[in-house]
Enzyme design. Structure first.
Site: not given
Length: 198
Positions: A55, A71-73, A108
Protein backbone atom coordinates in the site's frame (compact mmCIF):
# COMPACT_ATOMS: atom_id res chain seq x y z
CA UNK A 1 7.04 17.50 6.90
CA UNK A 2 3.57 16.14 6.14
CA UNK A 3 2.65 12.49 6.65
CA UNK A 4 0.66 10.74 3.94
CA UNK A 5 -1.68 7.98 5.10
CA UNK A 6 -2.06 5.26 2.47
CA UNK A 7 -5.48 4.20 3.76
CA UNK A 8 -9.13 5.19 3.66
CA UNK A 9 -9.61 3.86 7.20
CA UNK A 10 -11.43 6.41 9.37
CA UNK A 11 -10.01 4.65 12.44
CA UNK A 12 -6.41 5.21 11.37
CA UNK A 13 -7.13 8.82 10.48
CA UNK A 14 -8.77 9.34 13.88
CA UNK A 15 -5.77 7.83 15.72
CA UNK A 16 -3.38 10.19 13.93
CA UNK A 17 -5.46 13.35 14.30
CA UNK A 18 -6.08 12.53 17.96
CA UNK A 19 -2.30 12.52 18.40
CA UNK A 20 -1.89 15.92 16.73
CA UNK A 21 -0.93 14.57 13.29
CA UNK A 22 -3.18 15.60 10.39
CA UNK A 23 -2.18 13.39 7.46
CA UNK A 24 -3.04 13.73 3.83
CA UNK A 25 -5.00 10.65 2.77
CA UNK A 26 -4.19 8.90 -0.51
CA UNK A 27 -5.86 5.53 -0.98
CA UNK A 28 -3.81 2.84 -2.69
CA UNK A 29 -5.28 0.66 -5.42
CA UNK A 30 -3.47 -2.47 -4.25
CA UNK A 31 -4.97 -5.84 -5.15
CA UNK A 32 -4.92 -7.31 -1.65
CA UNK A 33 -6.42 -10.62 -2.76
CA UNK A 34 -3.62 -11.17 -5.28
CA UNK A 35 -0.95 -10.52 -2.65
CA UNK A 36 -2.64 -12.85 -0.18
CA UNK A 37 -3.02 -15.56 -2.85
CA UNK A 38 0.76 -15.51 -3.22
CA UNK A 39 1.25 -15.91 0.53
CA UNK A 40 -0.96 -18.89 1.31
CA UNK A 41 0.27 -20.56 4.48
CA UNK A 42 2.39 -17.57 5.54
CA UNK A 43 2.07 -16.27 9.12
CA UNK A 44 -0.43 -13.44 9.64
CA UNK A 45 2.34 -11.05 10.71
CA UNK A 46 4.16 -11.58 7.39
CA UNK A 47 0.97 -11.03 5.41
CA UNK A 48 0.00 -7.76 7.12
CA UNK A 49 3.54 -6.43 6.71
CA UNK A 50 3.55 -7.32 3.00
CA UNK A 51 0.17 -5.65 2.50
CA UNK A 52 1.21 -2.54 4.41
CA UNK A 53 4.36 -2.29 2.31
CA UNK A 54 2.44 -2.77 -0.94
CA UNK A 55 0.00 0.00 0.00
CA UNK A 56 2.75 2.46 0.94
CA UNK A 57 4.76 1.70 -2.20
CA UNK A 58 1.69 2.03 -4.43
CA UNK A 59 0.95 5.47 -2.99
CA UNK A 60 4.62 6.45 -3.37
CA UNK A 61 4.23 5.83 -7.12
CA UNK A 62 1.02 7.91 -7.24
CA UNK A 63 2.27 10.98 -5.36
CA UNK A 64 5.35 13.00 -4.55
CA UNK A 65 4.98 12.70 -0.79
CA UNK A 66 8.26 12.01 0.97
CA UNK A 67 6.75 10.41 4.09
CA UNK A 68 4.10 7.70 3.65
CA UNK A 69 2.65 5.19 6.11
CA UNK A 70 0.80 2.08 4.94
CA UNK A 71 -1.01 -0.27 7.33
CA UNK A 72 -2.98 -3.48 7.27
CA UNK A 73 -4.64 -5.55 10.00
CA UNK A 74 -5.74 -9.16 10.39
CA UNK A 75 -7.22 -11.11 13.26
CA UNK A 76 -6.03 -14.65 13.92
CA UNK A 77 -8.09 -17.02 16.02
CA UNK A 78 -7.60 -20.74 16.37
CA UNK A 79 -5.00 -20.74 13.60
CA UNK A 80 -7.38 -19.09 11.11
CA UNK A 81 -6.62 -15.65 9.67
CA UNK A 82 -9.67 -13.40 9.49
CA UNK A 83 -9.66 -10.28 7.35
CA UNK A 84 -12.70 -8.13 6.53
CA UNK A 85 -15.92 -10.14 6.28
CA UNK A 86 -17.59 -7.85 3.67
CA UNK A 87 -21.04 -9.47 4.06
CA UNK A 88 -23.48 -9.64 6.99
CA UNK A 89 -23.60 -13.43 6.76
CA UNK A 90 -19.83 -13.83 7.12
CA UNK A 91 -19.67 -11.22 9.90
CA UNK A 92 -22.44 -12.99 11.83
CA UNK A 93 -20.72 -16.36 11.46
CA UNK A 94 -17.38 -14.98 12.61
CA UNK A 95 -18.78 -13.07 15.56
CA UNK A 96 -20.67 -16.17 16.70
CA UNK A 97 -17.42 -18.16 16.59
CA UNK A 98 -15.44 -15.40 18.32
CA UNK A 99 -17.85 -14.75 21.20
CA UNK A 100 -16.28 -15.72 24.52
CA UNK A 101 -12.91 -16.49 22.92
CA UNK A 102 -9.67 -14.65 22.21
CA UNK A 103 -7.40 -14.13 19.25
CA UNK A 104 -4.48 -12.00 18.13
CA UNK A 105 -4.84 -8.86 16.05
CA UNK A 106 -1.77 -8.10 13.91
CA UNK A 107 -1.28 -4.69 12.33
CA UNK A 108 1.50 -4.26 9.81
CA UNK A 109 3.10 -0.85 9.25
CA UNK A 110 5.38 0.26 6.43
CA UNK A 111 6.92 3.74 6.47
CA UNK A 112 8.48 5.20 3.36
CA UNK A 113 10.83 8.11 3.93
CA UNK A 114 13.36 9.63 1.54
CA UNK A 115 15.68 6.86 0.34
CA UNK A 116 14.42 4.28 2.82
CA UNK A 117 11.54 2.08 3.87
CA UNK A 118 11.07 0.50 7.28
CA UNK A 119 8.38 -1.71 8.71
CA UNK A 120 7.11 -3.47 11.77
CA UNK A 121 4.10 -5.31 13.18
CA UNK A 122 2.15 -4.55 16.32
CA UNK A 123 0.11 -7.24 17.99
CA UNK A 124 -2.45 -7.56 20.73
CA UNK A 125 -4.42 -10.45 22.16
CA UNK A 126 -8.09 -9.50 22.07
CA UNK A 127 -10.53 -11.15 24.49
CA UNK A 128 -14.06 -11.06 23.09
CA UNK A 129 -16.95 -11.12 25.54
CA UNK A 130 -19.69 -13.74 25.29
CA UNK A 131 -22.35 -12.30 22.96
CA UNK A 132 -25.98 -13.26 22.55
CA UNK A 133 -27.46 -13.88 19.10
CA UNK A 134 -29.49 -10.69 19.55
CA UNK A 135 -26.36 -8.66 20.30
CA UNK A 136 -24.57 -10.13 17.29
CA UNK A 137 -27.51 -9.35 14.99
CA UNK A 138 -27.73 -5.80 16.31
CA UNK A 139 -23.99 -5.26 15.87
CA UNK A 140 -24.00 -6.66 12.34
CA UNK A 141 -26.98 -4.40 11.52
CA UNK A 142 -24.82 -1.32 12.28
CA UNK A 143 -22.66 -2.24 9.28
CA UNK A 144 -19.50 -1.55 11.28
CA UNK A 145 -18.09 -5.11 11.39
CA UNK A 146 -18.34 -5.64 7.62
CA UNK A 147 -15.31 -3.54 6.73
CA UNK A 148 -12.84 -4.19 9.55
CA UNK A 149 -10.35 -6.97 10.23
CA UNK A 150 -11.81 -9.66 12.44
CA UNK A 151 -15.32 -8.18 12.21
CA UNK A 152 -14.94 -5.87 15.23
CA UNK A 153 -13.70 -2.49 16.37
CA UNK A 154 -12.79 -1.34 19.83
CA UNK A 155 -13.50 2.35 19.25
CA UNK A 156 -17.04 2.09 17.95
CA UNK A 157 -20.15 -0.07 18.32
CA UNK A 158 -17.93 -3.11 18.94
CA UNK A 159 -16.21 -1.62 22.00
CA UNK A 160 -18.64 -3.04 24.59
CA UNK A 161 -17.93 -6.56 23.35
CA UNK A 162 -14.16 -6.44 23.91
CA UNK A 163 -13.43 -7.54 27.48
CA UNK A 164 -9.72 -6.75 27.52
CA UNK A 165 -6.51 -6.49 25.50
CA UNK A 166 -2.99 -7.71 26.09
CA UNK A 167 -0.31 -6.01 24.03
CA UNK A 168 -0.38 -2.89 21.87
CA UNK A 169 -3.80 -1.22 22.21
CA UNK A 170 -3.08 1.27 19.42
CA UNK A 171 -2.68 -1.42 16.78
CA UNK A 172 -6.22 -2.63 17.49
CA UNK A 173 -7.53 0.68 16.16
CA UNK A 174 -5.48 0.20 13.00
CA UNK A 175 -2.31 2.21 13.61
CA UNK A 176 0.19 1.90 16.43
CA UNK A 177 1.50 5.29 17.54
CA UNK A 178 4.41 3.77 19.51
CA UNK A 179 5.45 1.71 16.47
CA UNK A 180 5.12 4.74 14.17
CA UNK A 181 7.39 6.63 16.58
CA UNK A 182 9.96 3.80 16.39
CA UNK A 183 9.83 3.67 12.60
CA UNK A 184 10.26 7.42 12.33
CA UNK A 185 13.25 7.21 14.68
CA UNK A 186 14.80 4.62 12.34
CA UNK A 187 14.71 7.28 9.61
CA UNK A 188 16.24 9.94 11.87
CA UNK A 189 12.96 11.73 12.55
CA UNK A 190 10.89 12.46 15.64
CA UNK A 191 7.13 12.01 15.77
CA UNK A 192 6.97 15.48 17.31
CA UNK A 193 7.97 16.90 13.91
CA UNK A 194 4.57 15.77 12.61
CA UNK A 195 2.48 17.54 15.24
CA UNK A 196 0.20 19.87 13.33
CA UNK A 197 0.37 23.55 14.22
CA UNK A 198 3.03 23.17 16.90
Amino acid sequence: MKLCLASASPGRYKVLTGAGIVPEVVVSEVDEDAIMAGMVGAPARDIVLALARAKAEAVAQQTDHSLIIGCDSMFEMGGEILGKPHTPEVARERLTAMAGRSGVLYTGHWLIAPETGVGGVSEATVHVAPMSAREIDAYVATGEPLHVAGSFTIDGFGGPFIDRLEGDPHGVTGLSLPLLRELLACTGRSITELWDGI
